[in-house]
Design a protein around this motif. Sequence first.
Motif, PDB file in Angstrom:
ATOM      1  N   ASP A 103       0.843  -1.202   0.000  1.00 16.10           N
ATOM      2  CA  ASP A 103       0.000   0.000   0.000  1.00 16.10           C
ATOM      3  C   ASP A 103       0.878   1.252   0.000  1.00 16.10           C
ATOM      4  N   SER A 106       0.190   4.047   2.646  1.00 15.37           N
ATOM      5  CA  SER A 106       0.336   3.759   4.075  1.00 15.37           C
ATOM      6  C   SER A 106       1.450   4.612   4.688  1.00 15.37           C
ATOM      7  N   ASN A 107       1.217   5.069   5.899  1.00 12.65           N
ATOM      8  CA  ASN A 107       2.219   5.847   6.627  1.00 12.65           C
ATOM      9  C   ASN A 107       2.960   5.007   7.653  1.00 12.65           C
ATOM     10  N   GLU A 108       2.726   3.716   7.627  1.00 13.96           N
ATOM     11  CA  GLU A 108       3.392   2.829   8.573  1.00 13.96           C
ATOM     12  C   GLU A 108       4.792   2.477   8.077  1.00 13.96           C
ATOM     13  N   GLY A 109       5.682   2.152   9.014  1.00 13.95           N
ATOM     14  CA  GLY A 109       7.031   1.748   8.657  1.00 13.95           C
ATOM     15  C   GLY A 109       8.078   2.647   9.263  1.00 13.95           C
ATOM     16  N   ALA A 110       9.301   2.158   9.259  1.00 13.04           N
ATOM     17  CA  ALA A 110      10.413   2.893   9.855  1.00 13.04           C
ATOM     18  C   ALA A 110      11.119   3.743   8.803  1.00 13.04           C
ATOM     19  N   ILE A 187      10.131  -3.383   5.975  1.00 16.25           N
ATOM     20  CA  ILE A 187       9.772  -2.741   7.238  1.00 16.25           C
ATOM     21  C   ILE A 187       9.940  -1.230   7.178  1.00 16.25           C
ATOM     22  N   LYS A 189       9.101   2.631   5.692  1.00 18.09           N
ATOM     23  CA  LYS A 189       7.946   3.383   5.203  1.00 18.09           C
ATOM     24  C   LYS A 189       8.065   3.528   3.690  1.00 18.09           C
TER      25      LYS A 189
END
Length: 362
Positions: A103, A106-110, A187, A189
């Motif tokens: 995605d 998405s704003n998730e991740g390192a 992992i 962003k």
Amino acid sequence: MDLYQQKCEAPKKQGVRLGLVSGSGYGISFLALYCINSLCFYVGSWLIQKRIATFGEFFQVFFAITMTALAVSQTSAMAPDRNKAKDSAAYIFEILDSKPKIDSSSNEGAVLPIVHGHVEFQHVSFRYPTRPDIQIFSDLCLTISSGQTVALVGESESGKSTVISLIERFYDPDSGKVLLDQVDVRILKLSWLRQQMGLVSQEPVLFNETIRSNIAYGKTGEATEEEIITAAKAANAHNFISTLPQGYETSVGERGVQLSGGQKQRIAIARAILKDPKVLLLDEATSALDAESERVVQDALDSVMVNRTTVVVAHRLSMIKNADVIAVVKDGVIAERGRHETLMEISGGAYASLLAFHMSAN
């Protein structure tokens, strides 16, 4: 022609069948309309004659029935399109409800505080989701050190461009890892990861906007005038842009049709430079250009590749002979790697054979 006619037989029969059904339905609907009209006039005249209904009452009923019959006839004429509309709506909702594995929103991740640009493939196996029966990589191992220029060569469909797709994380490997500075890209962003990379492909995507907007698109947020001009100069594009009547405000047209191939590539290079990428990805960046345009674009690339980790996919010797490392992709693995001079000394080697084939073809 015989083969084409044979292939057209099935669609032709289906079209005739659909035409007969549609035409019959359309004709029957109008037959029903005129029959209802005649019946209404017959009954209405009898009722008026018997003084059971007035002239006005008759026409009130007549127009109500006529309009209803007309609506029914038009609906029946469009009946064959009902299934098409149903299937289309189901397909649209299926797309809207689908959840992508990767995605990009998405704003998730390192995120890494400092990016050096060290890229590594560890025992990567991969098949395209749309072609699960074809093994692209079986056990690919490749290390690209920070600031190094690596050229990927190989036969068509060997997976050279797939390496770039995996680095940008357009796809995830079936097994193994793709690392950036020793960190698995899965992992990180995704928007941040792609901002660290600049991609220049064989056919750059330009939007129907001004040259300024197309270059500024490379940077998240607002790009200053000075940054845009600096990037254009680095890409060897500022001089030709300045000669245009409207300069940086010149519209490139749909897919950049107002510009030549070399000009489009230099704008794409400027857009990639603007984000100051730590990793530069060049996917057949000069293969579609004539000799003169290739020379100008190659000069631009040579200047921007300095002090960046660069991955080059190319067939032409001018693009690969000066690379720090040349990696030959064959049968899903790296078959050979080394500098141009070293690989040419391998008698019967994959690189030497590949180069001899391309030179004879040219």
